[in-house]
Write a protein that holds these residues in place. Structure first.
Motif, PDB file in Angstrom:
ATOM      1  N   MET A   1     -16.627   6.134  36.367  1.00  0.00           N
ATOM      2  CA  MET A   1     -17.368   5.175  37.159  1.00  0.00           C
ATOM      3  C   MET A   1     -18.850   5.482  37.019  1.00  0.00           C
ATOM      4  O   MET A   1     -19.273   6.629  37.195  1.00  0.00           O
TER       5      MET A   1
ATOM      6  N   ASP B   1     -11.845   3.428  29.709  1.00  0.00           N
ATOM      7  CA  ASP B   1     -12.064   2.356  30.670  1.00  0.00           C
ATOM      8  C   ASP B   1     -13.315   2.640  31.489  1.00  0.00           C
ATOM      9  O   ASP B   1     -13.556   3.782  31.895  1.00  0.00           O
TER      10      ASP B   1
ATOM     11  N   LEU C   1     -15.792   1.536  34.827  1.00  0.00           N
ATOM     12  CA  LEU C   1     -16.063   0.837  36.072  1.00  0.00           C
ATOM     13  C   LEU C   1     -17.553   0.953  36.343  1.00  0.00           C
ATOM     14  O   LEU C   1     -18.058   2.044  36.591  1.00  0.00           O
TER      15      LEU C   1
ATOM     16  N   LEU D   1     -20.711   0.062  38.635  1.00  0.00           N
ATOM     17  CA  LEU D   1     -21.197  -0.394  39.936  1.00  0.00           C
ATOM     18  C   LEU D   1     -22.634  -0.862  39.753  1.00  0.00           C
ATOM     19  O   LEU D   1     -23.573  -0.081  39.853  1.00  0.00           O
TER      20      LEU D   1
ATOM     21  N   PHE E   1     -14.852  -3.122  33.901  1.00  0.00           N
ATOM     22  CA  PHE E   1     -14.803  -3.724  35.227  1.00  0.00           C
ATOM     23  C   PHE E   1     -16.201  -3.606  35.836  1.00  0.00           C
ATOM     24  O   PHE E   1     -16.705  -2.505  36.020  1.00  0.00           O
TER      25      PHE E   1
ATOM     26  N   LEU F   1     -18.469  -4.291  39.012  1.00  0.00           N
ATOM     27  CA  LEU F   1     -18.586  -4.640  40.433  1.00  0.00           C
ATOM     28  C   LEU F   1     -20.025  -5.073  40.678  1.00  0.00           C
ATOM     29  O   LEU F   1     -20.846  -4.340  41.219  1.00  0.00           O
TER      30      LEU F   1
END
Length: 223
Positions: A101, A117, A119, A121, A137, A139
Motif C-alpha cells: 500500500m 498488486d 493499493l 491511497l 486499486f 482509493l
C-alpha cells in the motif's frame, strides 16, 4: 579537500517543500540530519500552515522499514504532509516488489511502477501513469494512465474510486475510454480482461468475477 555534500537539502516549490536526500549518504546519517532539522531547528516552516512535502531519493531505493522511519520523523511536525517519494530510477516515484500500500499523488509526467498488486491511497492526475505487474486499486481519482498485468497477467484488475482514466491497459490490451464519462455513474468501478477485450463494471460485481477475493471470516466467505 572537496566540499562534503549535505545529506538533506530543502527547497521551496509552488506546491510546498522539496526534501532532496543525498543518495550517496548512508541512510543512518540522513535520519540524523533530518532529526536535527526537524526537532532542533526552530524554523517557522515547522509551525506554519499545512505544507505538502515531496521527498526526492535520487537513485536510492528505500525499504519499507526505511520509509516508516522517514514518516515517523516527519510526523513530529503535524503541518508537514508527505505526498510521496520520488526516485530517479527509471523516472519512477517508487519501484518495489510484493503486495504493498502506497500513499501519495502521481502527478503529470510521473510514473509509478510496482511489482505485484498495488493499493494506492491517492490520486493519479492527468498525464500521470501507474504501472504494475499485478492489479491496481486506486482509493482516489484515476484520471491518468493505468497499466495492470504489465508482465502478462491476464487476471489483473484496475479499480478506482473515481474512474475517469485517459487510458487503461491490461497486459498488452489497450482501451481508451469515452471522451465524456457519465457523471451519474458514481461509486468505485473496475476494469478487467474478457475475450481479449477490456470491460468496465461496478465494484459490486467484483466478487462474482473473482470469488477468490471475497472477505473470509472464521473460515467462512462473506460478500
Amino acid at each position: 579537500m572537496g566540499k562534503v555534500r549535505p545529506g538533506v537539502t530543502i527547497k521551496g516549490t509552488k506546491d510546498g517543500l522539496l526534501f532532496i536526500l543525498n543518495d550517496s549518504c548512508p541512510f543512518s546519517r540522513l535520519l540524523e540530519e533530518l532529526k536535527q532539522l526537524l526537532e532542533y531547528n526552530h524554523s517557522s516552516l515547522w509551525n506554519g500552515p499545512d505544507t505538502k512535502v515531496l521527498i526526492k531519493l535520487g537513485k536510492r531505493q528505500i525499504t519499507k522499514p526505511e520509509e516508516i522511519a522517514l514518516r515517523q520523523l516527519f510526523a513530529t511536525k503535524k503541518n508537514l504532509l508527505i505526498q510521496g517519494f520520488e526516485s530517479e530510477e527509471s523516472s519512477d516515484l517508487l519501484h518495489t516488489s510484493g503486495v504493498q500500500m502506497l500513499a501519495g499523488t502521481v502527478r503529470s509526467g510521473q510514473i509509478l511502477t510496482h511489482k505485484g498488486d498495488l493499493l494506492l491511497l491517492g490520486d493519479v492526475n492527468p498525464g500521470g501513469c501507474v504501472q504494475s505487474t499485478g492489479s491496481i486499486f486506486v482509493l482516489g481519482s484515476l484520471r491518468g494512465l493505468a497499466h495492470a498485468g504489465s508482465n502478462g497477467d491476464e487476471t489483473a484488475l484496475i479499480a478506482a474510486s473515481i474512474f475517469k482514466p485517459t487510458q487503461i491497459r491490461i497486459t498488452d490490451v489497450i482501451s481508451r475510454p469515452p471522451d465524456e464519462w457519465d457523471e451519474s455513474e458514481v461509486g468505485m468501478r473496475f476494469a478487467y480482461l474478457i475475450n481479449n477485450q477490456i470491460a468496465v463494471d461496478q465494484v459490486q460485481s467484483l466478487s462474482q468475477l473473482r470469488p477468490d477475493m471475497k472477505w473470509k471470516e472464521n473460515g467462512r466467505q462473506r460478500l
